[in-house]
Design an enzyme around this catalytic site. Structure first.
Site, PDB file in Angstrom:
ATOM      1  N   ASP A   7       0.879  -1.171   0.000  1.00 33.45           N
ATOM      2  CA  ASP A   7       0.000   0.000   0.000  1.00 33.45           C
ATOM      3  C   ASP A   7       0.916   1.221   0.000  1.00 33.45           C
ATOM      4  O   ASP A   7       1.390   1.647   1.050  1.00 33.45           O
ATOM      5  CB  ASP A   7      -0.903  -0.014   1.233  1.00 33.45           C
ATOM      6  CG  ASP A   7      -1.837   1.181   1.277  1.00 33.45           C
ATOM      7  OD1 ASP A   7      -2.262   1.652   0.205  1.00 33.45           O
ATOM      8  OD2 ASP A   7      -2.140   1.657   2.392  1.00 33.45           O
ATOM      9  N   GLU A  66      -1.628  -1.418  -4.900  1.00 32.35           N
ATOM     10  CA  GLU A  66      -2.865  -0.686  -5.177  1.00 32.35           C
ATOM     11  C   GLU A  66      -2.633   0.304  -6.311  1.00 32.35           C
ATOM     12  O   GLU A  66      -1.596   0.969  -6.368  1.00 32.35           O
ATOM     13  CB  GLU A  66      -3.333   0.058  -3.921  1.00 32.35           C
ATOM     14  CG  GLU A  66      -4.678   0.718  -4.098  1.00 32.35           C
ATOM     15  CD  GLU A  66      -5.217   1.334  -2.816  1.00 32.35           C
ATOM     16  OE1 GLU A  66      -6.362   1.790  -2.842  1.00 32.35           O
ATOM     17  OE2 GLU A  66      -4.497   1.361  -1.795  1.00 32.35           O
ATOM     18  N   ASP A 138      -2.652   1.057   7.295  1.00 33.30           N
ATOM     19  CA  ASP A 138      -1.790   0.846   6.125  1.00 33.30           C
ATOM     20  C   ASP A 138      -1.377  -0.615   5.984  1.00 33.30           C
ATOM     21  O   ASP A 138      -1.322  -1.148   4.874  1.00 33.30           O
ATOM     22  CB  ASP A 138      -0.556   1.756   6.191  1.00 33.30           C
ATOM     23  CG  ASP A 138      -0.943   3.229   6.138  1.00 33.30           C
ATOM     24  OD1 ASP A 138      -1.409   3.674   5.076  1.00 33.30           O
ATOM     25  OD2 ASP A 138      -0.803   3.919   7.162  1.00 33.30           O
TER      26      ASP A 138
END
Length: 171
Positions: A7, A66, A138
């Site tokens: 991420d 992502e 996160d």
């Protein structure tokens, strides 16, 4: 199969590592690379060094990240794009194929709805991996990315298997 989920972020980059064995998902590790440097080049190097260290410790066989999403602030988008680019380049340098997923795809795979809140993602990651407490946002997002990748790769394997069967029937 060991999957590393990333991420990316310009201040905090989350990571999550899962192992898949006999169609079961196991938690391996997760955490955050805290970016403390002031200058952009040093911040980006800190991300690359952190990801390299994670790769060296956990030896993932696959990686997922992502996709970038819409930002109100153009500078925020640029900084996120830089962090994401460094993460992808570091994964590629370490000979890992990188799959990309949108936030909606990740939430859909883990929670069942693409509009899920961060707290819902944390709860489902905790539940799916049998964790005693919710991981930080996160880290939870990175684990969700890894879980999404596993589910997506499993679906793609079924689809490619189906196409092989249908091709045999046509001949």
């Amino acid at each position: 199969m060991v999957i590393l989920g990333i991420d990316p972020g310009s201040r905090i980059t989350g990571f999550g590592v899962i192992k898949v064995q006999d169609n079961k998902i196991y938690y391996v590790a997760s955490g955050c690379i805290q970016i403390t440097e002031i200058t952009t080049p040093k911040r980006l190097k800190q991300i690359a060094d952190g990801i390299t260290q994670i790769i060296n410790i956990y030896a993932p066989t696959e990686a997922a990240i992502e996709q970038i999403f819409m930002f109100q602030n153009p500078m925020g988008a640029i900084k996120l794009g830089q962090a994401r680019g460094v993460a992808m380049c570091t994964l590629a340098i370490n000979n890992l194929e990188v799959s990309e997923y949108s936030a909606k795809q990740i939430k859909q795979a883990v929670v069942g709805t693409g509009g899920a809140a961060k707290s819902q993602v944390q709860h489902m990651v905790q539940s799916l991996l049998g964790l005693s407490k919710k991981p930080p946002e996160d880290a939870a997002d990175a684990l969700a990315i890894a879980i999404c990748h596993y589910h997506s790769s499993k679906s793609l394997a079924k689809i490619s298997g189906a196409s092989r069967v249908s091709q045999k029937r046509i001949k």
